[in-house]
Design a protein around this motif. Sequence first.
Motif, short mmCIF file in Angstrom:
data_model
loop_
_atom_site.label_atom_id
_atom_site.label_comp_id
_atom_site.label_asym_id
_atom_site.label_seq_id
_atom_site.Cartn_x
_atom_site.Cartn_y
_atom_site.Cartn_z
N VAL A 47 84.61 53.97 27.74
CA VAL A 47 83.20 54.28 27.44
C VAL A 47 82.32 53.91 28.62
O VAL A 47 82.35 52.77 29.11
N VAL A 48 81.51 54.87 29.07
CA VAL A 48 80.59 54.64 30.17
C VAL A 48 79.18 54.36 29.66
O VAL A 48 78.49 53.47 30.13
N LYS A 49 78.77 55.11 28.64
CA LYS A 49 77.41 54.96 28.14
C LYS A 49 77.35 55.46 26.70
O LYS A 49 78.11 56.35 26.29
N LEU A 50 76.43 54.89 25.92
CA LEU A 50 76.21 55.29 24.53
C LEU A 50 74.77 55.74 24.35
O LEU A 50 73.86 55.27 25.03
N ALA A 51 74.55 56.67 23.41
CA ALA A 51 73.21 57.14 23.09
C ALA A 51 73.19 57.53 21.62
O ALA A 51 74.22 57.81 21.01
N VAL A 52 71.98 57.54 21.05
CA VAL A 52 71.78 57.98 19.67
C VAL A 52 70.83 59.17 19.70
O VAL A 52 69.76 59.11 20.32
N ALA A 53 71.20 60.26 19.02
CA ALA A 53 70.36 61.46 19.01
C ALA A 53 69.05 61.18 18.29
O ALA A 53 69.03 60.61 17.20
N GLY A 54 67.97 61.60 18.90
CA GLY A 54 66.64 61.35 18.35
C GLY A 54 66.14 62.51 17.53
O GLY A 54 66.90 63.18 16.81
N LYS A 55 64.84 62.77 17.67
CA LYS A 55 64.22 63.84 16.90
C LYS A 55 64.89 65.17 17.19
O LYS A 55 65.17 65.50 18.34
N GLU A 56 65.12 65.93 16.12
CA GLU A 56 65.78 67.24 16.22
C GLU A 56 67.18 67.14 16.84
O GLU A 56 67.73 68.14 17.30
N GLY A 57 67.77 65.95 16.89
CA GLY A 57 69.12 65.79 17.40
C GLY A 57 69.24 65.79 18.91
O GLY A 57 70.34 65.85 19.46
N ILE A 58 68.11 65.71 19.61
CA ILE A 58 68.14 65.77 21.07
C ILE A 58 68.61 64.44 21.66
O ILE A 58 68.21 63.37 21.21
N PHE A 59 69.50 64.51 22.66
CA PHE A 59 69.95 63.31 23.33
C PHE A 59 69.95 63.53 24.84
O PHE A 59 69.96 64.67 25.32
N GLU A 60 69.92 62.42 25.58
CA GLU A 60 69.87 62.49 27.04
C GLU A 60 70.50 61.22 27.61
O GLU A 60 70.26 60.12 27.11
N MET A 61 71.32 61.37 28.64
CA MET A 61 71.90 60.25 29.37
C MET A 61 71.63 60.45 30.85
O MET A 61 71.89 61.53 31.39
#
Length: 807
Positions: A47-61
């Motif tokens: 695992v390099v990085k984790l994220a949680v999808a925000g509004k409308e399911g949008i995510f960014e790393m």
Amino acid sequence: MRYSSIICLFFLIFGCLSITAQEKGRVLGQVVEGATISLLKAGDSSVVKLAVAGKEGIFEMDQLDFGSYLLQVSAVGYANFYSSEFQLTNTKTVLDLGPLSLSKNNTELQAVTISATKRMIEVKPDRTIVNVDAAISNAGATAMEVLEKSPGISVDRDGNISLKGRQGVLVMIDGKPSYLTGPDLVNLLNTMTANQLDQIEIMTNPPAKYDAAGNSGIINIKTKKNKQRGWNGSLNLSYGHGAYYKTNNSLNLNYRKEKFNLFLNYSQNANKNFNSLYIKRSYLDASGQSFTGYFDQPTFLRMNGQNNTLKLGMDYYLSKRTTIGITSSGFISPRKYNSISTGYLMDADRIVDSTVQTTSKNSNKWLNGMVNLNFKQSINKNAELTADLDYMHYDMSNNQLFHNTITLADQSLISDGYLKGDLPATIRIYTGKTDYTTTLFTNWKMEAGIKTSHVKTNNQANYFNSNANNWIPDYGKTNHFLYEESIYAAYLNSNKKFGKWSAQGGLRFEHTQYKGQQLGNPEKNDSSFSRKYASLFPTIYLTHELDSNNTLTIQTGRRIDRPAYQQLNPFLFFINEYTYQVGNPYIQPQFTWNFQVSHTYKGWLTSSLEYADTKQYFSQLFKTEGRVTILTEGNLANMKNLNLTLTAQFNPTSWWSANINITGTYRKVAGTGMNSDFNSETTSGNGNINNQFKFKNGWSAELSGFYNAKNRDAQFVIYGFGQVAAGIGKQVLKGKGTVRLNVRDIFFSQQIKGDIRYQHVRERFDQNRDTRVATISFSWRFGKQLGETKKRSGGSSEEQNRVRAGG
């Protein structure tokens, strides 16, 4: 010229960082809201990085090294998703994966209990977060009692909240200012139960999108929001006892299906409290060398109160990109106060000349209602538009009855009379705002918005003296005050990342205009006042990741504190025969520049150095006319604050987590001319410690405490005080329920003592309240746990935070 220089500096910083920053990789996409996205190395799937999808399911790393990767996506109700391998290179730095399709699980979800441990305190670059449920001693407590033991926060004997040694805090509830100050804010927070609260956010230098009010920062109290689909809720019951009983109960319900989300929150509390206050005044002669008399006054106040609060709301999802909502809430809070106060007026040899006894029977009732209409439009995956309209009203009634007797040393009666007061007040608040957020280019986020608010208050104080069986108007004390205020605001905020640097800057403009009118009576003439002014409020943040263990943040911003509405009322309010309070229509707002440098080591140790420079500093003032003390407000001087804060979060063992927060403060108040008497210089501080223990079989425990050191501000000196709390908890009903037992202020040490110096008077006070309380509580969570939703909090502004009820 000054504002132009600030704006130029803001853009110069962004320009320089854009040139010097090192480019890195970035991945973005869209899944279901709340999904967890893991970025894995293609070679070994680490695992390099984790994220949680925000509004409308949008995510960014972002901030990704070049190389080969793949994504893993997991979400409740869906099968795990794995992407194909992809590469980030210096010729392909941004990869937009677009919408990703997840397959639903075929098996129906059963009831699942997930246990997670939250730290009570989380320290982030721009704010400190208090997780309320993480502390056992918060069970059965009020919102005010939770605030009192939060890092850097202290509350004085009048209920004024300070943050890191400075008053002027904007208190918000779910992003909406509370519209109250002083004792009225304390009463509101005492009606809120801790089991309604999710988090408390403490921000000393908020971004430009927030109102500029609050020279020492913002405290945002976030209430719990149910995030599950389907039918679910929670029930909380508690009973506490100190000298008197206290109950805090609440019920939260939520139902979401397809395009509708409905929620209902109800809370009820009833309690009995006391407030014991002992005042000793010493009067000096004109030379200030010899005492000419003394006045001792013990007062005991007993209070009975209850509160019923109801909040209803609905969200409707018109489409995947458009949501509209309505929220309505209100409370009814009747209270009764009975007090007895005996004042002893003595000569220079402490021989009693006369005795003044005042008994009072007061009752008041608050009615509050609020409606919020909100709209959200996701224009595309990078842009969003929101709008809020709010209407809020307070209707307050206050009935007072005083019985005053004055007797001489030989017990002969020289005065015996009754004073009756009828003090109704109404407040109407209208606000509207809209915000636009978009992402431009790589890692560049822009925000802009406008807001308007209008406030109308109507305060009356009708007093009557008894004459045989009749009540005669006392026009010397009777008062009718009308006030209107409008604030117009606009802001622009930008946030960009450059390699190991991130920068945020904003500029907020606020235009304020207000007018007040004191209506006359047969003995008093009309009077009025008005004012207009406009100001700019810039904010700048710079964060640099020095290496994997060290992060440095620099920030600065300008803020304002406007006087509370009732502080501007130029009339004399009766407290007792020897104490009055009067407003000041000429008081000016105070402006503060804040500067802060903070360093974080490995995420567990944070140190920060803060400096604040306040112009036109205003504070409560004490004056004397003969033996009568008059309380008022005024602009004293300039104030400078220097704070050093250390926060440590660590786990001595696997079952023990600890948090320590210590703040040291140096403050200097410098006046000129007639205000030179208010000069003061002091060193103070406060500290919090919280220990959480997790044992086997669902058992847990807590040992915590706080201490506020001796503090001086203008005419006041407050001596050190604090408290220790402890509690135990046990999970029941297969983890869906929790039983807790706690005791707050175990050693009854939260007693406030202090000195006040004004003109030729020296005053000492000693106050204690019903703070040592043992509480038993039960909480139960029920319903399915499917998916996630979100509620709106509305768009009201800081004017709510400045309301004071008349009288």
